[in-house]
Write a protein that holds these residues in place. Sequence first.
Motif, PDB file in Angstrom:
ATOM      1  N   VAL A  74       0.860  -1.191   0.000  1.00 63.76           N
ATOM      2  CA  VAL A  74       0.000   0.000   0.000  1.00 63.76           C
ATOM      3  C   VAL A  74       0.891   1.234   0.000  1.00 63.76           C
ATOM      4  O   VAL A  74       1.952   1.252   0.639  1.00 63.76           O
ATOM      5  CB  VAL A  74      -0.921   0.019   1.241  1.00 63.76           C
ATOM      6  N   ALA A  76       0.746   5.885  -0.460  1.00 59.06           N
ATOM      7  CA  ALA A  76       0.041   7.142  -0.713  1.00 59.06           C
ATOM      8  C   ALA A  76       0.965   8.016  -1.532  1.00 59.06           C
ATOM      9  O   ALA A  76       2.181   8.021  -1.311  1.00 59.06           O
ATOM     10  CB  ALA A  76      -0.326   7.831   0.593  1.00 59.06           C
ATOM     11  N   PHE A  99      -3.216   5.072  -2.851  1.00 64.28           N
ATOM     12  CA  PHE A  99      -4.084   6.182  -2.471  1.00 64.28           C
ATOM     13  C   PHE A  99      -3.484   7.479  -3.023  1.00 64.28           C
ATOM     14  O   PHE A  99      -2.314   7.787  -2.777  1.00 64.28           O
ATOM     15  CB  PHE A  99      -4.214   6.265  -0.952  1.00 64.28           C
ATOM     16  N   ALA A 136      -4.370   5.897   3.588  1.00 57.43           N
ATOM     17  CA  ALA A 136      -3.572   4.729   3.209  1.00 57.43           C
ATOM     18  C   ALA A 136      -3.077   3.985   4.437  1.00 57.43           C
ATOM     19  O   ALA A 136      -3.094   2.744   4.477  1.00 57.43           O
ATOM     20  CB  ALA A 136      -2.395   5.169   2.339  1.00 57.43           C
ATOM     21  N   CYS A 140      -3.982   0.195   5.472  1.00 57.31           N
ATOM     22  CA  CYS A 140      -2.885  -0.747   5.624  1.00 57.31           C
ATOM     23  C   CYS A 140      -3.005  -1.520   6.940  1.00 57.31           C
ATOM     24  O   CYS A 140      -2.812  -2.739   6.979  1.00 57.31           O
ATOM     25  CB  CYS A 140      -1.562   0.014   5.574  1.00 57.31           C
TER      26      CYS A 140
END
Length: 415
Positions: A74, A76, A99, A136, A140
Amino acid sequence: MSAFAKAAQDATAAMRDVFEPTPLARNDHLSKRFDADIWLKREDLSPVRSYKIRGAFNAMRKRLATHPGQRQFVCASAGNHAQGVAFACRHFGVKGTIFMPVTTPQQKIMKTRTFGGDQVEITLVGDIFDQALSAAQTYCTEQGAHFLSPFDDDDVIEGQASVAVEMLEQLGRAPDMVILPVGGGGLSAGVTRYFEETATSSALRYVEPLGGASLQAALAAGAPVTLTQLDSFVDGASVARIGARTFQHLRQINPAHLLIAPENRICVTMLEMLNVEGIVLEPAGALSVDVLPLLAPDLKGKTVVCLTSGGNFDFERLPEVKERAMRHLGTKKYLMLRLPQRPGALRDFLETLGPEDDIARFEYLKKTARNFGTVLIGIETRHPDNFESLFARMSALGFRFTDITDDEVIAGFVI
């Protein structure tokens, strides 16, 4: 050699399985202009058109080396880190959830999808990077995925240091000065630490956008602080709070070595590099070149490397860039003009315009039962000095007006 320097060199070697070193090219135009030996480290020519692929690749590579079963990542990002993560996800065959702020330029969103293919899912949330980052991190935690920080991570910093490794190898010597853009601090921290731990004697200068000067605020406070206001125009470097880890490597820099770049001036630099050199830079990518005039007295006869950090520019933004550049140069102004509501008044005003003055915008609606009406007018001219004589002619004829070009509240509403 320190462990960090060795790790940065190992990361650089590992990247050769994915992409070739980005070019280090001497720029004749800038060299002649500043009577110096100016080189551009062209991170805008990486596979994802920014240096962010380095940190993302290295962090993912090291995570998979210690946790080969990790299949979900993940991140951002305002765009460039997202593309690096997407590229790495596809390379390593893992899944990524990315994200991005809702305000991210469409060009960066589309390229992220292109690089990641079916390996990534994009979620748009928040107006600025820090809001996407919060979402994010929450996701996560809920999903048990591994978070890939865009800058505040030791492996990311190590990966960004590969820029320094390549630069020194390509130049064959230490340059007199290196100019580094600053956003969250991953790149500047990585290069700074590598130079320190290899005893590289180059002078380092740092630059961040006026509307996102998080390093300047942190240096003043002695620790990272969150900016209360943020201008997201320089989306690749507008971060409300510099990273805690990155600041540990930057906290000792001399505040006088940190330069601030106003957003409108950056637009002038972007247009110059595009029109003169044919180099497409995003706002963050132009930061290091933008401050060369400020450093001009110290550049003569020196070898200088400017790191052009990214070229992910959405050409739909070009009219805005041109507009901002003209306002900075003083060749375009916006006025609120008090115009008499009588026949011939508009003709009288038009006759005040000089041969190099042009009306770019005109908004007026005649009001009944009023002697005067208000006109919003935009005027472009070839030389900024033309406005002084234009305003004198207007005043001599009794026209009352207000220059709203630099009034952020009014200009932001009507321009």
